[in-house]
Design an enzyme around this catalytic site. Structure first.
Site, mmCIF file in Angstrom:
data_model
loop_
_atom_site.group_PDB
_atom_site.id
_atom_site.type_symbol
_atom_site.label_atom_id
_atom_site.label_comp_id
_atom_site.label_asym_id
_atom_site.label_seq_id
_atom_site.Cartn_x
_atom_site.Cartn_y
_atom_site.Cartn_z
ATOM 1 N N LYS A 132 0.804 -1.224 0.000
ATOM 2 C CA LYS A 132 0.000 0.000 0.000
ATOM 3 C C LYS A 132 0.836 1.273 0.000
ATOM 4 O O LYS A 132 1.744 1.426 0.805
ATOM 5 C CB LYS A 132 -0.922 0.015 1.227
ATOM 6 C CG LYS A 132 -2.023 -1.043 1.164
ATOM 7 C CD LYS A 132 -2.929 -0.936 2.358
ATOM 8 C CE LYS A 132 -4.078 -1.929 2.261
ATOM 9 N NZ LYS A 132 -4.966 -1.848 3.443
ATOM 10 N N GLY B 11 10.018 -6.312 10.008
ATOM 11 C CA GLY B 11 8.806 -6.950 9.500
ATOM 12 C C GLY B 11 9.004 -7.845 8.289
ATOM 13 O O GLY B 11 9.901 -8.689 8.254
#
Length: 401
Positions: free
Chosen positions: A205, A358
């Site tokens: 995104k 992450g």
């Protein structure tokens, strides 16, 4: 302004700057590790990264040590999110027995019984007040220690009781060795970097990286944009992206970033060719085409070989590399080549490479290049906010040198 924020955080006192002998020490660690359905830990990096601070406190004769962490996002007390699932791994890595406390009151009892002990408190998010930065919970936690040490970089962007509130009531409040290592690495990449500086940014995104892209243009010399978020930028350049994931409401923002980069003479690199497919999970057809010629009904899922070569050349000409977000659906082997090739290219350079936690760290791991990166951050959201130029709440409440 960004440099001032980094310097302020760098100037935080560490556990090495104070006397901890015969003091009760509470360490906010980050044991929020991934586990499978049988509660087997698949990656214990965050536990391993906490060991130097814990061992430092043991070696310097702390009276006792309380470890506080969260695990997952529980709603109330839940066996699924109990820190009992990580206890054995922590004991094995630390090489000693650890007492387990179900409640804060249990911690107090264990402290009185055992000097020199290490105590792990049950999941701090089992307490409703934790995420509300509740004053009562903060004072209870502070009552367990003479010295508060924050070593949980992964939650340092959250103003919770165990990361911020407790510091208001603790007698001494300092950073752990991991927290210092994290901020020093970001300072090296952002405050006084070797140039040229390259930002590699990916993920699904644009919306999650919009602030980053706007705020980092005065720090970097060039930007590689890949992953699904590059689809929005390609659409901003007038390409028909067919069924590719595009954030249509952000096409205008993408265009503004491209224009702003051009004005600031920051070079932005987008995919020139893509790997596209008719379906991500049950694909019958996979094609490599120019980015502007995606077949009807297909979607872009990875960069193509020409893009891979282009991006590798950009990497080779960089002295500092900051990477946040994978550049394709790396979890699926057929669509992982672009991300893995770029990981190999980064590892082959002499540049200082900072990997932003992450999914990016996981992708680097799967590419077999973890040990060849200069620094891999333990915090996804925290590293993103640092790159955006923010001062993290957990740093603001600690003592300065």
């Amino acid at each position: 302004m960004r440099e001032a924020g980094i310097e302020l955080m760098k100037n935080t006192k560490s556990v090495r700057d104070i006397d901890i002998k015969d003091k009760r020490v509470l360490i906010r660690v980050d044991f929020n590790v991934p586990m499978d359905e049988d509660f087997d830990i698949s990656d214990d990096t965050r536990i391993r990264e906490a060991l130097p601070t814990i061992n430092y406190c043991i070696d310097n004769h702390a009276k006792n040590i309380v470890l506080v962490s969260h695990l997952g996002r529980p709603k109330g007390r839940s066996a699924e999110f109990s820190l009992k699932h990580v206890l054995k791994r922590v004991e094995r890595l630390l090489g000693r027995d650890i007492a387990f406390a179900e409640t804060i009151e249990n911690v107090e009892n264990l402290q009185q019984q055992n000097e020199g002990s290490v105590i792990l408190l049950e999941n701090i998010r089992f307490y409703e007040g934790e995420e509300k930065n509740d004053e009562e919970l903060s004072t209870k936690l502070a009552s367990l220690c003479d010295i508060y040490v924050n070593d949980a970089f992964g939650t340092s962007h959250r103003a919770h009781s165990s990361t911020c509130g407790i510091a208001k009531y603790a007698k001494e409040r300092v950073a752990g060795l991991l927290l210092k290592k994290e901020i020093d690495s970001f300072a090296k990449a952002m405050a006084n970097p070797l140039k040229p500086v390259l930002l590699i940014v990916g993920g699904s995104k644009v919306s999650s990286k919009l602030a980053l892209l706007h705020n980092i243009l005065n720090v970097v010399d060039k930007i590689i944009i890949g992953g699904a978020m590059s689809n929005t930028f390609l659409k901003a350049r007038g390409f028909d992206m067919q069924k590719s994931l595009v954030e249509d409401d952000l096409v205008g923002d993408a265009r503004k970033i491209l224009d702003k980069a051009k004005e600031g003479k920051v070079k932005i690199y987008l995919p020139v060719d893509v790997v596209s497919t008719d379906d991500i999970k049950e694909h019958r057809h996979i094609k490599i085409t120019p980015a502007q010629d995606i077949p009807e009904g297909f979607m872009a899922v990875d960069m193509g070989p020409a893009t891979s070569k282009l991006f590798s050349e950009v990497v080779r000409d960089s002295q500092t590399i900051i990477w946040n977000g994978p550049l394709g659906i790396y979890e699926i082997q057929a669509f992982s080549r672009g991300t893995f090739n770029l990981a190999h290219a980064v590892s082959d350079t002499y540049a200082f490479s900072l990997i932003g936690g992450g999914d990016t760290a996981d992708a680097i791991d799967k590419a077999g290049e973890r040990d060849n990166m200069s620094f891999i951050s333990t915090g996804g959201g925290a590293s993103l906010e640092l790159l955006e130029g923010k001062i993290l709440p957990a740093f603001e409440v600690l003592e300065r040198k």
